[in-house]
Design a protein around this motif. Structure first.
Motif, PDB file in Angstrom:
ATOM      1  N   GLY A 218       0.782  -1.165  -0.104  1.00 58.09           N
ATOM      2  CA  GLY A 218       0.059   0.003  -0.110  1.00 58.09           C
ATOM      3  C   GLY A 218       0.851   1.196  -0.087  1.00 58.09           C
ATOM      4  O   GLY A 218       1.942   1.293  -0.682  1.00 58.09           O
TER       5      GLY A 218
ATOM      6  N   LEU B   7      -4.762  -5.294  -6.087  1.00 63.88           N
ATOM      7  CA  LEU B   7      -4.016  -5.297  -4.935  1.00 63.88           C
ATOM      8  C   LEU B   7      -3.823  -6.593  -4.146  1.00 63.88           C
ATOM      9  O   LEU B   7      -2.818  -7.188  -3.851  1.00 63.88           O
ATOM     10  CB  LEU B   7      -4.746  -4.590  -3.603  1.00 63.88           C
TER      11      LEU B   7
ATOM     12  N   ARG C 298      -0.350  -8.885  -3.939  1.00 63.39           N
ATOM     13  CA  ARG C 298       0.154  -9.030  -2.346  1.00 63.39           C
ATOM     14  C   ARG C 298       0.688 -10.633  -2.396  1.00 63.39           C
ATOM     15  O   ARG C 298       1.430 -10.946  -1.725  1.00 63.39           O
ATOM     16  CB  ARG C 298      -1.051  -8.822  -1.463  1.00 63.39           C
TER      17      ARG C 298
END
Length: 441
Positions: free
Chosen positions: A152, A178, A182
Motif C-alpha cells: 500500500g 492489490l 500481494r
C-alpha cells in the motif's frame, strides 16, 4: 555568519492543549495558536475546537496530534470519510472536509502562493475536478514479514506501511490488482524483502513495474508470469532499483496511452498524468491558451516548443493541427517513445537536461510560443532564460503552486503579464493541486 531558524519551543509544562483551528495550511494541516506558537494539527478544518497533544517542533511552530474534536468547524463533512484507511494512510489528507470547503481550499492554495510573490490579483479560472475511482497510475510499496506482505502507501509522516484493503481514488482495475499482487509478492520477496510496484491502468491492460527485489530467481519469475495471466496484466517488468533498466518478465498484450488519439507505447514505469480527467483538463487549458482566438495564440503554421515534454502529453495535441513543435525532454526512453509516435507530424525531438542546460534566449527566439511542464522543483533556470527572451506566449504547467509562483515572478519581472491561471484538482483528497498559467508579452 549564517542565520539559523530557532524552532518554537514546546510550552513549558504543557503536553495537552485546547485550541481553535484558524486556517488550513498549504500542506493540509489545520493551524491554530497556543501561547503565541503555531500548532499544526492534521485532520482538522478552520473553526474546529480541538484538544491536542503538543509534540516536537515543526518549522516555525509545533506539531499537534488530534486527541478530541470538541466542536466541529463549519467546513467539516457531516458523514464518515469515504475510505476506512483515512487518518492513518498518508495518501489522502483532506477527506474530512465537506466538498465546498475542499474545493475552495484547493483554489485558495494557488491564490496564497501567488499572493506571496505579489501576483495574487491574477484571474483564477474555475477549478477542474477529478472524480473518485479515476487514478490510473500509482506507486505502491511492499514489505514481506514472514508469510505476510504489506502492500500500500506509507502512513502519514512515517515509513510504516498501510496494508490497503480498498482505495476509493484508484480505478477499479488497479484496486482489484492489490490482492493477487500481494499474494504473488509473498513468493517473490524474501523474508524482510521490500519492493515498489508502479502500476498503470492503460489501454490494453495493466502495466506493472516492480522496482526491487535485487534479484529474481526462476521460481519468482514463474510466479510473476502466473500473476500476469491470472490478474490480466498486459506487461510486467522488473528492475533491481530505480537506476537500472527495466527487464521484461511477461508481455501478454500491447499497452498504449493516447494523446489526441495518437497511440504511444510508454516505457515501463513511465510518468503519466495521474488521471485521464486531470490530463484532459490540463491539455484543454494549454490548447485554449495556444488558440489564436485567445490573446496572442499561435496559428496552424506557428512554431512551438514543448519543454519537459515527457511522452508528448502536450506536444502531440499541439502538433496534430499542423503546427511545428520541438519536444525537449531529458529522459531518453520517453523521448524515443514520443518520437516513434510522432511519425507524419511536424514534430522534432531533442534530448536535453533543461535544469543544467536550459534553452537560451537566442534558441527560443524562433518560437511563437513555449509550453513547459517541469517536475515539482519547477524550472528556475529555464524561467530565467524565458524571461530574457522575446517569445510572445509562454504557457506554464505545474504540479506545485509554490515553485510555479517563483517561476511566474521571474517571468513577470522579465516583462511578461500573467493573464490567467487554471487550477486542476488531479490528486483527489490530497494537498496537491496542479495548474496552468498563461503569460503574454
Amino acid at each position: 555568519m549564517s542565520r539559523r531558524t530557532v524552532p518554537a519551543a514546546r510550552p513549558a509544562g504543557a503536553s495537552i492543549a485546547e485550541l481553535t483551528i484558524a486556517e488550513v495550511g498549504a500542506r493540509g494541516d489545520g493551524v491554530g495558536l497556543y501561547d503565541d506558537a503555531k500548532v499544526f494539527v492534521p485532520l482538522t478544518v478552520a473553526g474546529d475546537r480541538v484538544r491536542v497533544r503538543l509534540d516536537e517542533s515543526k518549522g516555525d511552530g509545533l506539531r499537534g496530534k488530534l486527541l478530541e474534536l470538541l466542536q466541529p468547524g463549519p467546513g467539516r463533512r457531516p458523514d464518515a470519510p469515504p475510505c476506512g484507511h483515512f487518518g492513518v494512510c498518508g495518501g489522502c489528507t483532506l477527506q474530512h472536509m465537506d466538498d465546498d470547503t475542499y474545493a475552495a481550499w484547493k483554489v485558495g492554495t494557488v491564490r496564497t502562493a501567488l499572493d506571496r510573490v505579489g501576483l495574487g490579483d491574477v484571474v483564477l479560472e474555475p477549478l477542474s475536478r477529478t472524480p473518485p475511482g479515476a487514478r490510473r497510475r500509482a506507486r505502491f510499496a511492499a514489505l514481506r514479514r514472514g508469510r505476510r506482505v504489506w502492500l500500500g502507501f506509507n502512513e502519514r509522516a512515517s515509513h510504516r506501511l498501510v496494508d490497503l484493503a480498498t482505495c476509493p481514488i484508484l480505478t477499479p482495475r488497479l484496486e482489484a490488482l492489490l490482492p493477487p499482487l500481494r499474494a504473488a509478492l509473498a513468493d517473490a520477496l524474501p523474508d524482510g524483502g521490500a519492493c515498489d510496484a508502479v502500476a498503470a491502468d492503460l489501454e490494453g491492460g495493466i502495466d506493472l513495474l516492480l522496482v526491487g527485489p535485487k534479484r529474481l530467481d526462476r521460481a519468482a519469475r514463474e510466479g510473476l508470469v502466473r500473476l500476469a495471466e491470472a490478474a490480466g496484466i498486459a506487461r510486467l517488468s522488473w528492475q533491481p532499483d530505480d537506476r537500472a533498466t527495466a527487464e521484461p518478465v511477461a508481455h501478454r498484450a500491447p499497452v498504449v496511452v493516447r494523446f489526441a488519439g495518437i497511440p504511444v507505447t510508454p516505457p515501463s514505469g513511465a510518468f503519466l498524468q495521474a488521471s485521464p480527467q486531470g490530463e484532459a483538463a490540463l491539455v484543454a487549458a494549454v490548447e485554449s491558451a495556444i488558440d489564436p482566438a485567445h490573446g496572442s495564440g499561435v496559428g496552424p503554421t506557428g512554431k512551438l516548443a514543448d519543454l519537459f515534454a515527457g511522452l508528448g502529453t502536450f506536444a502531440l495535441p499541439l502538433a496534430r493541427g499542423g503546427r511545428s513543435v520541438l519536444a525537449v525532454e531529458g529522459d531518453a526512453p520517453a523521448l524515443a517513445a514520443l518520437g516513434k509516435a510522432a511519425a507524419g507530424l511536424r514534430l522534432a525531438t531533442e534530448r536535453r537536461d533543461l535544469f543544467g542546460n536550459p534553452l537560451t534566449a537566442k534558441e527560443l527566439a524562433r518560437f511563437d510560443a513555449v509550453v513547459f511542464d517541469p517536475p515539482r522543483a519547477g524550472a528556475a533556470a529555464q524561467a530565467v532564460a524565458l524571461a530574457g527572451s522575446r517569445v510572445p506566449l509562454v504557457v506554464a504547467v505545474s504540479c506545485n503552486p509554490a515553485t510555479f509562483a517563483r517561476d511566474a515572478r521571474t517571468l513577470v519581472d522579465g516583462g511578461y503579464a500573467l493573464r490567467r491561471v487554471h487550477p486542476v484538482d488531479q490528486f483527489l483528497w490530497s494537498a496537491h493541486v496542479e495548474l496552468v498559467g498563461v503569460f503574454e508579452r
